[in-house]
Design a protein around this motif. Structure first.
Motif, PDB file in Angstrom:
ATOM      1  N   LEU A  26       0.849  -1.204   0.000  1.00 47.66           N
ATOM      2  CA  LEU A  26       0.000   0.000   0.000  1.00 47.66           C
ATOM      3  C   LEU A  26       0.882   1.251   0.000  1.00 47.66           C
ATOM      4  CD1 LEU A  26      -2.848  -1.058   2.463  1.00 47.66           C
ATOM      5  CD2 LEU A  26      -3.091  -0.548   0.029  1.00 47.66           C
ATOM      6  N   ARG A  27       1.916   1.244   0.826  1.00 49.48           N
ATOM      7  CA  ARG A  27       2.810   2.401   0.884  1.00 49.48           C
ATOM      8  C   ARG A  27       3.470   2.634  -0.477  1.00 49.48           C
ATOM      9  NH1 ARG A  27       5.832   5.239   4.933  1.00 49.48           N
ATOM     10  NH2 ARG A  27       4.786   6.724   3.617  1.00 49.48           N
ATOM     11  N   GLU A  28       3.831   1.537  -1.134  1.00 51.01           N
ATOM     12  CA  GLU A  28       4.453   1.642  -2.465  1.00 51.01           C
ATOM     13  C   GLU A  28       3.556   2.395  -3.443  1.00 51.01           C
ATOM     14  OE1 GLU A  28       7.209  -2.285  -3.072  1.00 51.01           O
ATOM     15  OE2 GLU A  28       5.243  -2.213  -4.005  1.00 51.01           O
ATOM     16  N   ARG A  29       2.239   2.202  -3.278  1.00 46.63           N
ATOM     17  CA  ARG A  29       1.273   2.875  -4.155  1.00 46.63           C
ATOM     18  C   ARG A  29       0.999   4.303  -3.693  1.00 46.63           C
ATOM     19  NH1 ARG A  29      -2.190   1.642  -7.349  1.00 46.63           N
ATOM     20  NH2 ARG A  29      -3.553   3.135  -6.321  1.00 46.63           N
ATOM     21  N   GLY A  30       1.613   4.672  -2.599  1.00 45.25           N
ATOM     22  CA  GLY A  30       1.386   6.018  -2.080  1.00 45.25           C
ATOM     23  C   GLY A  30       0.165   6.101  -1.184  1.00 45.25           C
ATOM     24  N   GLU A  31      -0.384   4.956  -0.819  1.00 47.71           N
ATOM     25  CA  GLU A  31      -1.568   4.959   0.049  1.00 47.71           C
ATOM     26  C   GLU A  31      -1.127   5.153   1.505  1.00 47.71           C
ATOM     27  OE1 GLU A  31      -4.808   4.111  -0.964  1.00 47.71           O
ATOM     28  OE2 GLU A  31      -4.580   2.936  -2.801  1.00 47.71           O
ATOM     29  N   GLU A  32      -1.827   6.027   2.212  1.00 49.45           N
ATOM     30  CA  GLU A  32      -1.466   6.274   3.615  1.00 49.45           C
ATOM     31  C   GLU A  32      -2.665   6.070   4.524  1.00 49.45           C
ATOM     32  OE1 GLU A  32       1.470   9.047   4.584  1.00 49.45           O
ATOM     33  OE2 GLU A  32       2.454   7.582   3.291  1.00 49.45           O
ATOM     34  N   ASN A  33      -3.814   5.853   3.876  1.00 51.98           N
ATOM     35  CA  ASN A  33      -5.040   5.783   4.664  1.00 51.98           C
ATOM     36  C   ASN A  33      -5.333   4.329   5.067  1.00 51.98           C
ATOM     37  OD1 ASN A  33      -7.331   6.528   5.938  1.00 51.98           O
ATOM     38  ND2 ASN A  33      -8.456   7.153   4.098  1.00 51.98           N
ATOM     39  N   PHE A  34      -4.454   3.796   5.892  1.00 55.72           N
ATOM     40  CA  PHE A  34      -4.672   2.424   6.341  1.00 55.72           C
ATOM     41  C   PHE A  34      -4.100   2.234   7.736  1.00 55.72           C
ATOM     42  CE2 PHE A  34      -0.423   2.145   4.485  1.00 55.72           C
ATOM     43  CZ  PHE A  34       0.256   1.242   5.292  1.00 55.72           C
ATOM     44  N   VAL A  35      -4.601   1.174   8.372  1.00 56.05           N
ATOM     45  CA  VAL A  35      -4.082   0.824   9.695  1.00 56.05           C
ATOM     46  C   VAL A  35      -3.949  -0.695   9.750  1.00 56.05           C
ATOM     47  CG1 VAL A  35      -6.428   0.856  10.673  1.00 56.05           C
ATOM     48  CG2 VAL A  35      -4.483   1.007  12.200  1.00 56.05           C
ATOM     49  N   ILE A  36      -2.900  -1.127  10.440  1.00 59.22           N
ATOM     50  CA  ILE A  36      -2.717  -2.572  10.655  1.00 59.22           C
ATOM     51  C   ILE A  36      -2.933  -2.825  12.145  1.00 59.22           C
ATOM     52  CG2 ILE A  36      -1.134  -4.537  10.504  1.00 59.22           C
ATOM     53  CD1 ILE A  36       0.409  -3.013   8.324  1.00 59.22           C
ATOM     54  N   TYR A  37      -3.955  -3.585  12.467  1.00 62.99           N
ATOM     55  CA  TYR A  37      -4.199  -3.927  13.879  1.00 62.99           C
ATOM     56  C   TYR A  37      -3.465  -5.215  14.222  1.00 62.99           C
ATOM     57  CZ  TYR A  37      -7.756  -0.331  14.225  1.00 62.99           C
ATOM     58  OH  TYR A  37      -8.402   0.875  14.255  1.00 62.99           O
ATOM     59  N   GLU A  38      -2.742  -5.176  15.320  1.00 63.74           N
ATOM     60  CA  GLU A  38      -1.959  -6.342  15.735  1.00 63.74           C
ATOM     61  C   GLU A  38      -2.244  -6.614  17.211  1.00 63.74           C
ATOM     62  OE1 GLU A  38       0.199  -8.848  14.617  1.00 63.74           O
ATOM     63  OE2 GLU A  38       0.009  -9.309  16.746  1.00 63.74           O
ATOM     64  N   LYS A  39      -2.653  -7.853  17.512  1.00 66.45           N
ATOM     65  CA  LYS A  39      -2.998  -8.147  18.918  1.00 66.45           C
ATOM     66  C   LYS A  39      -1.759  -8.252  19.799  1.00 66.45           C
ATOM     67  CE  LYS A  39      -4.073 -13.106  18.259  1.00 66.45           C
ATOM     68  NZ  LYS A  39      -2.823 -13.776  18.164  1.00 66.45           N
ATOM     69  N   GLY A  40      -0.623  -8.600  19.220  1.00 67.83           N
ATOM     70  CA  GLY A  40       0.612  -8.731  19.993  1.00 67.83           C
ATOM     71  C   GLY A  40       1.348  -7.411  20.123  1.00 67.83           C
ATOM     72  N   ASP A  41       2.531  -7.513  20.751  1.00 67.44           N
ATOM     73  CA  ASP A  41       3.291  -6.274  20.972  1.00 67.44           C
ATOM     74  C   ASP A  41       4.428  -6.100  19.979  1.00 67.44           C
ATOM     75  OD1 ASP A  41       4.956  -8.250  21.741  1.00 67.44           O
ATOM     76  OD2 ASP A  41       5.241  -7.590  23.809  1.00 67.44           O
ATOM     77  N   GLY A  42       4.456  -6.925  18.944  1.00 70.82           N
ATOM     78  CA  GLY A  42       5.518  -6.795  17.949  1.00 70.82           C
ATOM     79  C   GLY A  42       5.082  -7.418  16.642  1.00 70.82           C
ATOM     80  N   VAL A  43       5.915  -7.275  15.623  1.00 71.24           N
ATOM     81  CA  VAL A  43       5.574  -7.828  14.312  1.00 71.24           C
ATOM     82  C   VAL A  43       6.112  -9.262  14.217  1.00 71.24           C
ATOM     83  CG1 VAL A  43       5.664  -5.532  13.272  1.00 71.24           C
ATOM     84  CG2 VAL A  43       7.685  -7.021  13.139  1.00 71.24           C
ATOM     85  N   GLY A  44       5.774  -9.933  13.138  1.00 73.29           N
ATOM     86  CA  GLY A  44       6.393 -11.239  12.863  1.00 73.29           C
ATOM     87  C   GLY A  44       5.487 -12.435  13.079  1.00 73.29           C
ATOM     88  N   GLY A  45       4.284 -12.220  13.663  1.00 78.16           N
ATOM     89  CA  GLY A  45       3.302 -13.306  13.777  1.00 78.16           C
ATOM     90  C   GLY A  45       3.884 -14.571  14.377  1.00 78.16           C
ATOM     91  N   THR A  46       3.875 -15.622  13.597  1.00 82.08           N
ATOM     92  CA  THR A  46       4.304 -16.933  14.079  1.00 82.08           C
ATOM     93  C   THR A  46       5.731 -16.900  14.624  1.00 82.08           C
ATOM     94  OG1 THR A  46       4.159 -19.264  13.504  1.00 82.08           O
ATOM     95  CG2 THR A  46       5.229 -17.886  11.896  1.00 82.08           C
TER      96      THR A  46
END
Ligand code: NAP
Length: 489
Positions: A26-46
């Motif tokens: 999304l950022r590559e396309r210049g989009e800024e109107n988004f949010v990523i909700y994450e239940k944990g305290d960091g990235v990387g999932g599994t």
């Protein structure tokens, strides 16, 4: 509103590999109107959740990287989990995605109303978007076994994805229940490093040998200066041959490729395990690749360490100080690790997702989770899944899969952005047709050849992509709009 000026807002759920990918794209396309909700305290999932000893990815590290962000610094052909997590941390910053992530925020429900997605967090906060992307991962709800007496155990007991790092393991008698990819990695890592290690196996696993190649500084320098070398690891002749053989094997249980794999794993067992009694204990009674293939460079070697005992006699019950077997024998233990896998059919659940006119995803998924080509769902407009149900999971790079799915999703989102429609979702007929074909093909795969595994639904049908990977690549190239309902406001 002018058709071409429609500014969409996106909500992405999950900041694992797939959610970060969505943010980067999304950022590559210049989009800024988004949010990523994450239940944990960091990235990387599994890779954030699984920190057990020996955690590693059995897909070659150079293949388990974004196609647009090679990493010449991988320390080994198969990278350890902590390094993979570090890679995703780095990508999140390099591509400017971190500021778009709301950490420690779990989504409870999503509701499609008045043409938009209304999302509610566990804390009751509300957010609204035009596009909802579930990047919630495949295996993250621990499956706790229903073994009598488990709650009575007085030592430390935890699931492999909740590893207790505060224990001085060298002094402990440790039991590991489960011998999927996780249990095998844990046992190989702990063998000889704890007082006693008991590996409880309900069904033995075929083990595919794999190289334990560490990259030297010279190797890394070569990767830095010549990205073609990375490309070769990803898709050179050796990688293609490996993937081709595996694919041919899984979609046709009677193929010569599966016979070849069978012969490799049988040889591995014969040549690696000296004691004939142990060898027989470790010999599965089903075909190779029926369960997800376990790769290990050293499990058979490690399991022969004098401090390790493999017990296949069946657990009767857990007692306060150990595990009682069906034959009456008893293993006194201080630590019990549940490497018992995940609830693989959860996907976006326990979130509730309510689509058009009150359609409930749980109801649609009552039999098993389904989605048109693993990405979209009828009556759930502008809702997209990355690594959703029936996609190619297993011994593939989920990153490559997510990238191809994002390419597909982008083309559907472009219809919304251009104003060609305000709602896009597949028709019921399209999903039914897809599911009918997929189910028929899935029954012929090696996954249905007579074993239990997390691939199977309640009726024993593999919930997998049953066709060649090339077919997946082809369908992800361009959505077939004849199968979609496009609604204009
Ligand atoms: P899994 O493959 O589902 O294995 C679970 C294990 O627990 C099986 O051995 C199962 O025995 C055993 N088990 C479950 N309930 C039990 C019970 N009540 N009593 C005794 N044994 C019980 O789980 P996993 O090893 O965590 O792996 C899950 C998936 O995660 C893998 O297939 C893979 O996709 C992914 N993974 C990948 C890597 C990697 O290197 N890329 C590493 C780890 C995990 P049965 O076989 O008899 O059911």
């Amino acid at each position: 509103m002018s058709a071409s000026s429609r500014n969409l807002r996106y909500i992405i759920i999950g900041a694992g590999m797939a959610g970060i990918l969505a943010g980067i794209r999304l950022r590559e396309r210049g989009e800024e109107n988004f949010v990523i909700y994450e239940k944990g305290d960091g990235v990387g999932g599994t890779w954030r959740e699984n920190t057990y000893p020996g955690v590693a990815c059995d897909t070659p590290a150079h293949s388990y990287s974004y196609s647009f962000a090679f990493n010449p610094e991988w320390s080994a052909f198969y990278a350890p989990g902590s390094e993979i997590r570090g890679y995703f941390e780095k990508m999140t910053d390099r591509f400017g995605v971190r500021d778009f992530i709301r950490f420690n925020t779990e989504i409870a429900s999503c509701r499609f109303e008045d043409g938009r997605w209304h999302v509610t967090t566990r804390d009751g906060e509300e957010d609204v978007a035009d596009v909802l992307v579930a990047a919630t991962g495949v295996l993250h709800h621990p499956s706790i076994p229903d073994i009598p007496g488990l709650a009575d155990f007085q030592g430390k007991c935890f699931h492999s994805a909740r590893w207790d790092h505060d224990i001085d393991y060298a002094r402990q008698r440790v039991g590991v229940i489960g011998n999927g990819s996780t249990g095998v990695q844990i046992v190989a890592a702990l063998a000889g490093k704890v007082q006693r290690l008991v590996h409880f196996q309900r069904s033995p696993q075929w083990i595919m040998p794999c190289p334990d190649t560490r990259y030297s500084e010279d190797d890394k320098q070569a990767f830095r200066t010549d990205p073609q070398r990375i490309e070769d690891v990803r898709s050179g002749p050796e990688a293609q041959a490996r993937r081709g053989r595996f694919l041919a094997a899984i979609i046709d249980a009677n193929s010569p490729e599966l016979a070849e794999i069978q012969s490799i794993v049988e040889q591995n067992l014969e040549n690696s395990v000296r004691d004939p009694a142990l060898r027989e204990k470790l010999r599965p009674n089903y075909r190779a690749a029926c369960k997800r293939m376990v790769f290990s460079p050293n499990y058979y070697e490690k399991v022969q360490d004098p401090t390790v005992y493999v017990d296949t006699s069946g657990i009767e019950r857990i007692e306060s100080d150990g595990v009682r077997m069906r034959d009456g024998s008893f293993h006194p233990l201080d630590v019990l690790v549940l490497a018992t896998g995940f609830k693989a059919d959860a996907f976006v659940r326990p979130m509730t997702i309510t689509g058009r006119d009150g359609a409930d995803l749980n109801t649609l998924w009552a039999q098993h989770p389904k989605a048109y080509y693993a990405v979209t769902v009828p009556d759930f407009p502008n809702f997209f899944m990355l690594n959703g149900p029936t996609g190619p999971v297993g011994n593939f790079s989920l990153i490559d899969i997510a990238e191809r799915q994002w390419n597909y999703i982008e083309q559907l989102v472009a219809l919304l952005r251009s104003g060609r429609c305000t709602e896009v979702s597949p028709s019921h007929a399209a999903l039914e047709h897809y599911e009918a074909l997929r189910t028929e093909a899935a029954k012929k795969t090696v996954f249905a050849s007579g074993c239990s595994s997390w691939y199977l639904d309640a009726e024993g049908v593999p919930q997998v992509w049953p066709w060649p990977y090339e077919h997946f690549m082809e369908v992800m190239e361009k959505p077939n709009l004849d199968d979609y309902e496009l609604t204009a406001a």
